[in-house]
Design a protein around this motif. Structure first.
Motif, PDB file in Angstrom:
ATOM      1  N   ASP A   1      -5.701  26.629  -8.055  1.00 44.86           N
ATOM      2  CA  ASP A   1      -4.778  25.570  -7.639  1.00 44.86           C
ATOM      3  C   ASP A   1      -5.567  24.390  -7.043  1.00 44.86           C
ATOM      4  N   TYR A   2      -5.021  23.173  -7.363  1.00 54.73           N
ATOM      5  CA  TYR A   2      -5.770  21.983  -6.903  1.00 54.73           C
ATOM      6  C   TYR A   2      -4.765  20.956  -6.418  1.00 54.73           C
ATOM      7  N   GLN A   3      -5.075  20.331  -5.333  1.00 50.43           N
ATOM      8  CA  GLN A   3      -4.218  19.300  -4.779  1.00 50.43           C
ATOM      9  C   GLN A   3      -5.086  18.106  -4.403  1.00 50.43           C
TER      10      GLN A   3
ATOM     11  N   TRP B   1       0.856  -1.202   0.000  1.00 47.82           N
ATOM     12  CA  TRP B   1       0.000   0.000   0.000  1.00 47.82           C
ATOM     13  C   TRP B   1       0.875   1.228   0.000  1.00 47.82           C
ATOM     14  N   PHE B   2       0.438   2.266  -0.834  1.00 50.54           N
ATOM     15  CA  PHE B   2       1.162   3.546  -0.793  1.00 50.54           C
ATOM     16  C   PHE B   2       0.197   4.650  -1.230  1.00 50.54           C
ATOM     17  N   ASN B   3       0.620   5.942  -0.929  1.00 51.25           N
ATOM     18  CA  ASN B   3      -0.234   7.111  -1.205  1.00 51.25           C
ATOM     19  C   ASN B   3       0.529   8.030  -2.147  1.00 51.25           C
ATOM     20  N   VAL B   4      -0.228   8.636  -3.104  1.00 51.03           N
ATOM     21  CA  VAL B   4       0.374   9.554  -4.062  1.00 51.03           C
ATOM     22  C   VAL B   4      -0.453  10.864  -4.000  1.00 51.03           C
ATOM     23  N   THR B   5       0.250  11.937  -3.813  1.00 48.37           N
ATOM     24  CA  THR B   5      -0.409  13.267  -3.775  1.00 48.37           C
ATOM     25  C   THR B   5       0.098  14.076  -4.948  1.00 48.37           C
ATOM     26  N   TRP B   6      -0.798  14.743  -5.601  1.00 46.11           N
ATOM     27  CA  TRP B   6      -0.416  15.557  -6.742  1.00 46.11           C
ATOM     28  C   TRP B   6      -1.238  16.851  -6.737  1.00 46.11           C
ATOM     29  N   SER B   7      -0.805  17.871  -7.514  1.00 43.14           N
ATOM     30  CA  SER B   7      -1.518  19.171  -7.516  1.00 43.14           C
ATOM     31  C   SER B   7      -1.281  19.889  -8.822  1.00 43.14           C
ATOM     32  N   THR B   8      -2.161  20.862  -9.064  1.00 42.92           N
ATOM     33  CA  THR B   8      -2.003  21.703 -10.249  1.00 42.92           C
ATOM     34  C   THR B   8      -2.126  23.158  -9.799  1.00 42.92           C
ATOM     35  N   ILE B   9      -1.535  24.067 -10.560  1.00 40.48           N
ATOM     36  CA  ILE B   9      -1.664  25.497 -10.302  1.00 40.48           C
ATOM     37  C   ILE B   9      -1.511  26.220 -11.623  1.00 40.48           C
ATOM     38  N   SER B  10      -2.289  27.195 -11.768  1.00 47.50           N
ATOM     39  CA  SER B  10      -2.209  27.962 -13.004  1.00 47.50           C
ATOM     40  C   SER B  10      -2.019  29.426 -12.642  1.00 47.50           C
ATOM     41  N   VAL B  11      -1.197  30.093 -13.366  1.00 52.68           N
ATOM     42  CA  VAL B  11      -0.958  31.528 -13.169  1.00 52.68           C
ATOM     43  C   VAL B  11      -0.965  32.127 -14.568  1.00 52.68           C
TER      44      VAL B  11
ATOM     45  N   LEU C   1      -1.376  32.533 -18.075  1.00 52.99           N
ATOM     46  CA  LEU C   1      -1.486  31.550 -19.154  1.00 52.99           C
ATOM     47  C   LEU C   1      -0.639  30.306 -18.885  1.00 52.99           C
ATOM     48  N   GLU C   2       0.044  30.251 -17.785  1.00 48.28           N
ATOM     49  CA  GLU C   2       0.875  29.092 -17.464  1.00 48.28           C
ATOM     50  C   GLU C   2       0.120  28.181 -16.493  1.00 48.28           C
ATOM     51  N   ILE C   3       0.354  26.923 -16.771  1.00 43.85           N
ATOM     52  CA  ILE C   3      -0.246  25.932 -15.890  1.00 43.85           C
ATOM     53  C   ILE C   3       0.884  24.997 -15.453  1.00 43.85           C
ATOM     54  N   SER C   4       0.908  24.655 -14.221  1.00 46.32           N
ATOM     55  CA  SER C   4       1.935  23.777 -13.675  1.00 46.32           C
ATOM     56  C   SER C   4       1.255  22.555 -13.042  1.00 46.32           C
ATOM     57  N   VAL C   5       1.838  21.413 -13.364  1.00 47.07           N
ATOM     58  CA  VAL C   5       1.319  20.150 -12.800  1.00 47.07           C
ATOM     59  C   VAL C   5       2.440  19.533 -11.983  1.00 47.07           C
ATOM     60  N   TRP C   6       2.159  19.337 -10.760  1.00 48.63           N
ATOM     61  CA  TRP C   6       3.097  18.627  -9.867  1.00 48.63           C
ATOM     62  C   TRP C   6       2.607  17.170  -9.716  1.00 48.63           C
ATOM     63  N   ASP C   7       3.533  16.282 -10.138  1.00 46.25           N
ATOM     64  CA  ASP C   7       3.115  14.859 -10.134  1.00 46.25           C
ATOM     65  C   ASP C   7       4.305  14.016  -9.647  1.00 46.25           C
ATOM     66  N   TRP C   8       4.096  12.677  -9.529  1.00 50.45           N
ATOM     67  CA  TRP C   8       5.119  11.745  -9.014  1.00 50.45           C
ATOM     68  C   TRP C   8       5.347  10.597 -10.008  1.00 50.45           C
ATOM     69  N   TRP C   9       6.645  10.370 -10.254  1.00 45.97           N
ATOM     70  CA  TRP C   9       6.978   9.095 -10.939  1.00 45.97           C
ATOM     71  C   TRP C   9       7.080   8.004  -9.860  1.00 45.97           C
TER      72      TRP C   9
ATOM     73  N   ILE D   1       0.485   8.978 -13.221  1.00 48.45           N
ATOM     74  CA  ILE D   1      -0.088  10.256 -12.749  1.00 48.45           C
ATOM     75  C   ILE D   1      -1.587  10.079 -12.649  1.00 48.45           C
ATOM     76  N   LEU D   2      -2.106  10.443 -11.481  1.00 48.72           N
ATOM     77  CA  LEU D   2      -3.536  10.348 -11.247  1.00 48.72           C
ATOM     78  C   LEU D   2      -4.084  11.779 -11.135  1.00 48.72           C
ATOM     79  N   TYR D   3      -5.246  12.015 -11.673  1.00 52.26           N
ATOM     80  CA  TYR D   3      -5.825  13.345 -11.531  1.00 52.26           C
ATOM     81  C   TYR D   3      -7.329  13.174 -11.320  1.00 52.26           C
ATOM     82  N   TYR D   4      -7.871  14.279 -10.821  1.00 50.08           N
ATOM     83  CA  TYR D   4      -9.289  14.218 -10.498  1.00 50.08           C
ATOM     84  C   TYR D   4      -9.928  15.534 -10.935  1.00 50.08           C
ATOM     85  N   ASN D   5     -10.969  15.469 -11.692  1.00 46.53           N
ATOM     86  CA  ASN D   5     -11.812  16.612 -12.068  1.00 46.53           C
ATOM     87  C   ASN D   5     -10.999  17.717 -12.735  1.00 46.53           C
TER      88      ASN D   5
END
Length: 922
Positions: free
Chosen positions: A143-145, A7-17, A19-27, A60-64
């Protein structure tokens, strides 16, 4: 072999400023570690290391989240993160980027310091993705996490590692029959390679190289492409599968020698996680190619000539012009012969027939055939020869024929009863094996006894080989033996000699003692002669006696010499003397019965031994004169013949006797009865007797000395006859009549007595008719013997006349047919019948039935057994006519006035004899 949940947990987030959008994700990566073989590929060595294999890529998992360009196309980032286009507010829960579900590793289980181990871990690394929208954003998200929990189900399976293949065997064969691994330039070689894989993996490559590292190395050849599997249906590689490839010798040539062969293979594993592996190379050094020609048999070959039993050793060449083999290069290394007993090739061969040695003599390979003594084989004994050089050989089978030289049989002994007499006992002498001798002199058991059964067996054998022996044949050799009367019988195939009745007395008498026998094996010079010498012993034999069959059985009284009989007697015993006797005065036995003496058989006989009978006791000759009339005077009266049985006995010194008998018939010699003295007539002839008067004739009674019944016979002179001591007769014609009378006893008749009388016609008594009539003389009864001299003279004269006439006719008419035989023979005064009694033609004038018959068994020219006294005619008796019927026989016709001067019967003047009284007329 291992199941686990991670079992493990993965947290990810997005932020836009802007016209730029940044996705923080985990390999996120799953890591597996295990013990590796290292660079050398071998486990449990110094370079063994830990190795790993990443099982999964990042996720990479994302939601909505929905990012899109102004045109509505997904952003490149999200294009790479899911496989299907999502809609606004569509949630993608789980997405495997690499879709990797399994992995493999090679880690064989090894006992010891490095047991197999496996480590599983998670490696994560933060990732940032930033992108500026060039087309502008239709909307900007805050921003979304988000954080998600994951569970990894891990199932570990162990897969066996791929084992390398193996070349388990390399074999070389050729079509050269004498070698599997060698051959010539035209020999085809076949190389068989056995490929084996423990994992049952087929080969992907199967390589072959000749002469590696020699400078003559060939390029690798893939057998899978240039060869063939031997069994197309064999798909099991675990126990090996064979492949073949062929080469001609000229392809490989003869160097290097031998050729080396290297074969190796690579497998083709069927499991995707396994890696193909090469086998270790395998080498073979058995293929050899030669550059010359092989040894061969030579055809045609005369073979081994036929040998003769017991001949000296014979050399037979094996090479060269007359040899059985050839080698073009003449490189023979040797020759040998097959020994079937030891199942090996050798230079010496031994059998019951011969010894053969192969060696080099005078520079030539030859075999020396040495025959064993007394051995032969017409069927031939097979022998197998082999010639060879450095790398080839040739084999030839032939036969050794040995003609037999026949060995004669050999006598081993003579068996009599249970005893055997041979060389050890001293009776058999085999000094000359072709003429053995046996001496039985002095051997009691071997003595030949007269008339005694004797048997012995000749024991002999054929001295040839057992398989060549024949049943011997035995035979008695008459010409080489004593002249035995009793020949032995010989068992043709048994050698048993039998004298069923022993030897004969003649054999003893001749002192026979030698018997010769031939013994043969039916081969050439295969007969020997066995000679046996015996002692012989005599046994007394009874004598024998035989009365000759030619001895007359009939004797007559007064027969000249009387009875004389000499029997034939013999005694086969040598030197025996014989004594004879007969049953004349004393009885003798014959065939077990007593036979009376002759004296008892003839009780009225008066015999004197010194005169009438006798027997020579040394010769057996017996004589007897049966002249005593009393012999035929029996109790039943007088008899004409009487039988007596005469027995002869012979006796030898030992008292043995033999008898023989003969039955004799003694015939009484019939004596002539007494002749009557005179004829009496009533009326007396001195008185006048006329035609028609009855006259009674009679004579006195006569006697017969033999007691025979007598018959009184009459001839009345006119053709009529009568019978009886007193008869009557009446004449029918006048004239002088001669009455004849005689007496018969059945064999003899007496002299005839005559009585002449004149028969007158009654008218003659009146004195008329004949004035010259003379006074008749007084008739008298006289004997016919008074005219004997006259008859003799007339008969002789007549006979001379007849002889002269016959001689004249013979010379004058010698070609004329002889006149028929006379029908009226007579007995003349010279004591013989003749054919001249009647003149020619007179016989036809006899009255019917008047031709006289001769006694039985006599012809006209045969002397009769009993002759009447000289001068007495023998006239056939006439049939008696009844007294009341005179002249019972007709007279032959004759000229009137001619009558017989004796009987008055009418006659012809040309006749020689009177047919009635037989009185000569001329």
């Amino acid at each position: 072999i291992w199941n686990m949940s991670l079992w493990f947990n993965v947290t990810w987030s997005t932020i836009s400023v802007g016209l730029e959008i940044s996705v923080w994700d985990w390999w996120t990566t799953i890591i597996m570690l295990w013990w590796g073989a290292g660079d050398d590929g071998q486990y449990d060595t110094d370079d063994d290391i830990w190795t790993y294999d990443p099982m999964f890529g990042y996720k990479i998992l994302y939601y909505n989240v929905y990012l899109a360009t102004s045109t509505g196309d997904p952003l490149p980032w999200f294009q790479n993160r899911y496989t299907q286009t999502g809609q606004n507010n569509q949630q993608v829960n789980i997405w495997n980027i690499n879709n990797r579900t399994d992995a493999q590793a090679t880690h064989p289980y090894i006992q010891g310091e490095n047991p197999r181990k496996m480590f599983v871990g998670i490696f994560t690394a933060p990732q940032k993705f930033q992108q500026t929208s060039t087309g502008g954003l239709a909307q900007v998200y805050a921003d979304y996490q988000a954080s998600d929990d994951y569970t990894l189900e891990l199932n570990v399976k162990e897969v066996a590692p791929n084992n390398p293949p193996e070349i388990s065997d390399i074999t070389v064969s050729s079509d050269f029959p004498q070698s599997d691994t060698g051959g010539y330039y035209d020999t085809e070689f076949q190389i068989n390679v056995t490929y084996m894989d423990e994992d049952n993996d087929p080969p992907s490559e199967l390589l072959l190289v000749f002469d590696e590292g020699t400078g003559a190395e060939t390029a690798p050849v893939d057998i899978l492409q240039d060869g063939d599997p031997i069994d197309l249906n064999d798909n099991d590689y675990t126990d090996g599968r064979e492949y073949k490839i062929t080469y001609l010798g000229k392809t490989l040539k003869d160097t290097p020698s031998p050729h080396s062969i290297k074969v190796w293979a690579k497998d083709d594993p069927s499991h995707p996680m396994k890696t193909a592996r090469w086998s270790l190379p395998r080498f073979d050094y058995n293929l050899t190619v030669w550059d010359d020609d092989p040894v061969s048999v030579k055809d045609p070959w005369a073979g081994i000539p036929t040998l003769q039993e017991d001949e000296p050793p014979r050399l037979i060449p094996l090479e060269g012009f007359d040899g059985a083999f050839k080698d073009p290069e003449n490189r023979f290394r040797g020759f040998n012969i097959w020994d079937p007993t030891n199942e090996t090739w050798a230079t010496d061969y031994f059998s019951e027939l011969m010894h053969i040695n192969i060696s080099k003599i005078d520079g030539i390979w030859q075999m020396n055939i040495m025959l064993n003594e007394n051995q032969h084989s017409t069927a031939g004994e097979p022998v197998t020869l082999r010639a060879y050089d450095d790398h080839s050989w040739a084999v030839r089978t032939t036969r050794v024929y040995v003609n037999p030289v026949n060995d004669p049989p050999k006598v081993l002994g003579i068996k009599i009863g249970s005893n055997t007499y041979d060389e050890d006992t001293g009776e058999l002498d085999n000094t000359d094996p072709l003429s053995p001798v046996v001496h039985f002199e002095g051997v009691e058991q071997a003595k030949l006894v007269e008339d005694q059964f004797f048997e012995f067996e000749i024991i002999a054998e054929d001295t040839d080989l057992e398989e060549e022996r024949q049943d011997l044949e035995y035979d008695f050799e008459t010409g080489l033996s004593s002249p035995w009367k009793e020949l032995p019988s010989v068992g043709y195939n048994t050698g048993i000699v039998t004298l069923e009745n022993g030897i004969s007395n003649d054999d003893v008498k001749k002192k026979n003692n030698k018997m010769a026998f031939s013994i043969s094996d039916r081969g050439t010079d295969g007969t020997i002669i066995l000679t046996i010498y015996f002692d012989v012993e005599n046994v007394n034999d009874p004598p024998s006696i035989t009365i000759p069959t030619t001895t007359p059985r009939q004797y007559t009284q007064y027969q000249a010499g009387g009875i004389r009989i000499k029997p034939i007697a013999s005694d086969i015993d040598p030197g025996d003397s014989l004594t004879f006797s007969v049953n004349f005065e004393d009885p003798l036995e014959y065939d077990g019965e007593e036979v009376d003496s002759i004296v008892d058989q003839l009780p009225n006989m008066e015999a004197r031994k010194d005169i009438d009978w006798g027997v020579d006791t040394n010769t057996g000759e017996f004589w007897f004169k049966p002249d005593d009339q009393n012999i035929w005077n029996t109790s039943s009266g007088w008899v004409k013949s009487i039988e007596i049985t005469l027995v002869f006995e012979v006796r030898d010194k030992a008292g043995a006797t033999a008898t023989d008998k003969i039955t004799l018939v003694l015939n009484d010699l019939n004596e002539e009865p007494e002749a009557p003295s005179e004829i009496k007539a009533d009326p007396d002839p001195s008185q006048e007797i006329y035609v028609g008067d009855e006259i009674t004739f009679s004579v006195d009674e006569v006697t017969d000395p033999d007691g025979d019944k007598v018959t009184y016979k009459w001839d009345f002179g006119d053709g009529a006859t009568g019978e009886g001591r007193t008869v009557t007769h009446t004449y029918s014609k006048k004239g002088w009549k001669t009455v004849q009378m005689w007496v018969e006893d059945g064999q003899f008749e007496t002299d005839r007595i005559n009585l002449r009388l004149e028969i007158l016609e009654k008218e003659d008594t009146n004195g008329g008719g004949n004035n010259n009539q003379q006074t008749p003389t007084t008739p008298s009864s006289t004997s016919s013997s008074d005219n004997t001299m006259l008859y003799v003279i007339l008969g002789v004269v007549g006979l001379l006349v007849v002889i002269i006439v016959i001689v004249i006719f013979f010379f004058a008419l010698r070609k004329k047919e002889a006149p028929p035989a006379q029908q009226y023979p007579m007995y003349d005064t010279m004591g013989a019948y003749g054919a001249q009694g009647l003149p020619p033609g007179q016989e036809n004038q006899l009255p019917p039935g008047a031709a006289p018959e001769l006694p039985p068994g006599q012809d006209y020219y045969q002397q009769p057994d009993q002759l009447p006294p000289a001068g007495q005619e023998q006239v056939q008796p006439q049939t008696e006519a009844p007294a009341a019927q005179p002249e019972t026989q007709a007279q032959p016709e004759a000229p009137a006035g001619s009558t017989c001067p004796s009987c008055g019967a009418p006659v012809d003047p040309s006749w020689f004899l009177c047919p009635n009284c037989k009185t000569p007329l001329q």
